[in-house]
Design an enzyme around this catalytic site. Structure first.
Site, PDB file in Angstrom:
ATOM      1  N   CYS A   2       6.610 -12.212 106.722  1.00  0.00           N
ATOM      2  CA  CYS A   2       6.141 -12.801 105.560  1.00  0.00           C
ATOM      3  C   CYS A   2       5.215 -12.115 104.770  1.00  0.00           C
ATOM      4  O   CYS A   2       4.946 -10.809 104.813  1.00  0.00           O
ATOM      5  CB  CYS A   2       5.611 -14.099 105.795  1.00  0.00           C
ATOM      6  SG  CYS A   2       6.501 -15.196 106.849  1.00  0.00           S
ATOM      7  N   ASP A  99       6.959 -19.178 116.332  1.00  0.00           N
ATOM      8  CA  ASP A  99       5.662 -18.457 117.113  1.00  0.00           C
ATOM      9  C   ASP A  99       4.651 -18.512 116.319  1.00  0.00           C
ATOM     10  O   ASP A  99       3.574 -18.452 116.928  1.00  0.00           O
ATOM     11  CB  ASP A  99       6.264 -17.027 117.193  1.00  0.00           C
ATOM     12  CG  ASP A  99       6.510 -16.316 115.612  1.00  0.00           C
ATOM     13  OD1 ASP A  99       6.928 -17.036 114.965  1.00  0.00           O
ATOM     14  OD2 ASP A  99       6.305 -14.902 115.709  1.00  0.00           O
TER      15      ASP A  99
END
Length: 642
Positions: A2, A99
């Site tokens: 990201c 996660d």
């Protein structure tokens, strides 16, 4: 994978964070999020752009907020399943399967003590609503970037430097010492930043900002210490099963809820990973590149495609071939923008084009063989520096005669280049130097006198500082093994400063995630437990890795001549880019500002054109530096607008 951004006690923080996050849209086209909260006498604002890889549902969205903690996170944790099981056994209840949530709960339970337990690549910011503290952290080996800017008691951060430069409104000044470093290396070391006020959070470290304005920092993992500890274990007879370690790392790096592919050059590193990945993911796709025939001939490049095809056929891999025949004039400014800092390695173009093709085919994740050469002594420079020790034992008159003969040989004619002559000239430029100086000279662009002749005389002090920094980093160890000293220097400088940096920027520009199974804490520990005489055996680099791969790959792949994940630079410079080189040398911003000396550049162009020396890489980097500097000094922060 990201893009993350945010501000802490920064004027107009919400608007600034919104803009930072928007600039990072290419890193995460699957979603966007914002978070705000009071922090002392100011506010904290966190932004996030999501590339959904694990837990594609809304429970994986960020910034993730839970019971007083807020997290914006970039990366992947490959031991997330094990951490999740441990936390669940301790009573933690998870809402989703990401996660990100594992990291948030690990932080809640262990704070900074969770960091050495993390196995993966990451950069994140976590805010505690109860204490008002913001903590930034970066992975052990510097795989994921994190840039920050501190003014007064405030801070802003982002995954990319271009975002900080844009919101700073042209107030960031270029650090000329960093540009000197980029000329020397053709990249900016991770210890420096191209803008004076901006910083890179060092690998294996954290930074804590408190609402009273105090800032604390710490290091939770040290590559130098890991290498020393691994050496001591090896001395006690503890030897890792390298094949098992690499296989386990590759399997963990396949963790994903979306399709995963691989880079496949046909060389040892990518072939080994692809073969291992194909065991877990039969029919996995792999991407490889080729070049225009005339470019490959001019550059005397090996035919890597045939090896890639052989591996693909043997292991049932779906091979996708891409011919690199780019419009370099268009790609050069675009790549300069995406790379954030002046990086003169054309391999960034290859990565971008492969990732773009993968993304068009619906692939978001690729595995790369990056890091094996640094850790296992696979570059020509490693062998060359060992050979230099033998060369120094040859009587001086013979060495002088050989040097004079090689100096007269051309590196190219109008039709073809001579790689062996280029290598010989390169070797003789450092073969008689002391260890650290020779190692630096074996992979950098200039010696001290050449660099001083190229730059503004006022930058002589910066030249000395950059050379001193290299010496200090290289010598900062107590390893008694020359090969592992070189590997440690590479893992601390070359790997994060160049290879991981361009891999992150180029892949994220195409909205894809590249994973690097060799750059894994377990693999690194195993690598430094291997003595240097098992890494280079005879004239074979990466000997221990080749031994491990031999149980999987055919011998003709394992022991083939080393290929290059690069580009036909001499062909490009003599054809596509020749007019641009002339323009930059005569009328460029760098020359006009006095940063570079026109007469020195003209000599380089003339000697390169005559085929006497190969300055193609040097001139390519001058072009990348020119485009970067135009953008950096235009006030826009966008070098492709130059």
């Amino acid at each position: 994978m990201c893009g993350i951004a945010g501000t802490y006690r920064w004027p107009d923080g919400k608007a600034v964070t919104d803009r930072l996050t928007d600039i990072l849209a290419h890193r995460g086209p699957d979603g966007a999020g914002r978070y705000s909260h009071p922090a002392g006498d100011g506010e904290v604002h966190l932004g996030h752009r999501r590339l959904a890889i694990i837990d594609l549902s809304g429970t994986g969205a960020q910034p993730m907020v839970s019971d007083g903690l807020a997290l914006t996170y970039n990366g992947e944790l490959y031991n997330a399943p094990a951490l999740r099981a441990e936390l669940s056994a301790a009573g933690v209840r998870f809402r989703g399967t990401s996660d990100t949530e594992v990291l948030l709960e690990a932080w809640r339970r262990w704070g900074t003590d969770c960091l050495p337990r993390l196995r993966g690549m990451f950069a994140f910011a976590v805010f505690d609503e109860r204490t008002g503290e913001l903590v930034l952290a970066r992975d052990q080996l510097g795989i994921k970037p994190l840039f920050l800017l501190r003014r007064g008691g405030g801070l802003l951060f982002a995954s990319e430097l271009k975002a900080l430069a844009a919101v700073a409104g042209g107030t960031l000044e270029v650090d000329h010492a960093a540009l000197v470093a980029s000329l020397l290396y053709y990249w900016v070391p991770d210890s420096r930043c191209a803008f004076r006020e901006a910083e890179k959070l060092p690998p294996g470290s954290w930074l804590r900002c408190r609402p009273d304005g105090l800032v604390e920092s710490g290091r939770y993992w040290s590559l130098k210490d890991v290498a020393a500890e691994a050496r001591e274990r090896a001395r006690s007879g503890e030897q890792p099963d390298l094949a098992a370690v690499v296989e386990e790392s590759t399997r963990r790096h396949l963790l994903s809820d979306v399709p995963v592919a691989t880079f496949l050059s046909g060389g040892l590193d990518s072939s080994y990973l692809t073969a291992l990945a194909a065991r877990d993911r039969p029919g996995i796709a792999a991407y490889t590149i080729g070049f225009r025939a005339e470019d490959a001939r001019f550059e005397a490049m090996p035919d890597d495609l045939r090896y890639a095809r052989q591996v693909a056929e043997r292991f049932g891999v779906d091979l996708r071939e891409i011919e690199i025949a780019p419009n370099v004039l268009d790609l050069l400014p675009e790549m300069t923008y995406h790379l954030d800092e002046p990086i003169g390695d054309p391999a960034a173009i290859n990565t971008f084009l492969i990732c773009s093709a993968a993304r068009e085919a619906g692939v978001k994740v690729l595995l790369s063989g990056m890091g094996a050469d640094e850790l296992f002594a696979g570059y020509r420079k490693h062998l060359a520096n060992l050979l230099a020790l033998r060369y120094q034992r040859i009587p001086r008159p013979l060495r002088s005669g050989l040097s004079a003969t090689v100096d007269r040989l051309p590196v190219a004619t109008a039709r073809r280049g001579y790689r062996s002559v280029r290598f010989a000239k390169r070797f003789l430029s450092f073969a008689e130097l002391p260890e650290e100086t020779a190692f630096r000279r074996s992979y950098t662009m200039y010696d001290q006198d050449e660099l001083l002749a190229l730059v503004d005389p006022d930058l002589a002090g910066a030249v000395e500082d950059v050379l001193t920094e290299h010496a200090e980093i290289y010598q900062d160890n107590d390893l008694d093994d020359f090969v592992n000293r070189m590997c440690l220097g590479d893992a601390r400088m070359f790997l994060p400063g160049l290879n991981l940096a361009y891999t992150d920027r180029s892949s994220m520009a195409a909205s894809t995630e590249v994973r690097v199974p060799y750059v894994d804490v377990e693999v690194v520990e195993a690598a430094f437990a291997v003595p240097g005489d098992r890494k280079i055996v005879g004239r074979q680099g990466k000997a221990v890795l080749k031994e491990a791969a031999s149980s999987v790959l055919p011998r003709e792949i394992v022991y083939r001549p080393k290929g290059l994940f690069s580009a036909p630079l001499r062909a490009w410079m003599s054809r596509d880019l020749a007019p641009l080189v002339r323009e930059v040398v005569h009328d460029g911003v760098l020359v006009g500002s006095g940063l570079l000396r026109r007469d020195a550049l003209r000599r380089m162009v003339a000697e390169d054109a005559a085929g006497q020396r190969d300055f193609s890489k040097h001139l390519w980097h001058v072009l990348t530096l020119e485009y970067w500097y135009r953008g950096a000094t235009s006030g826009s922060g966008r070098s492709r607008a130059a």
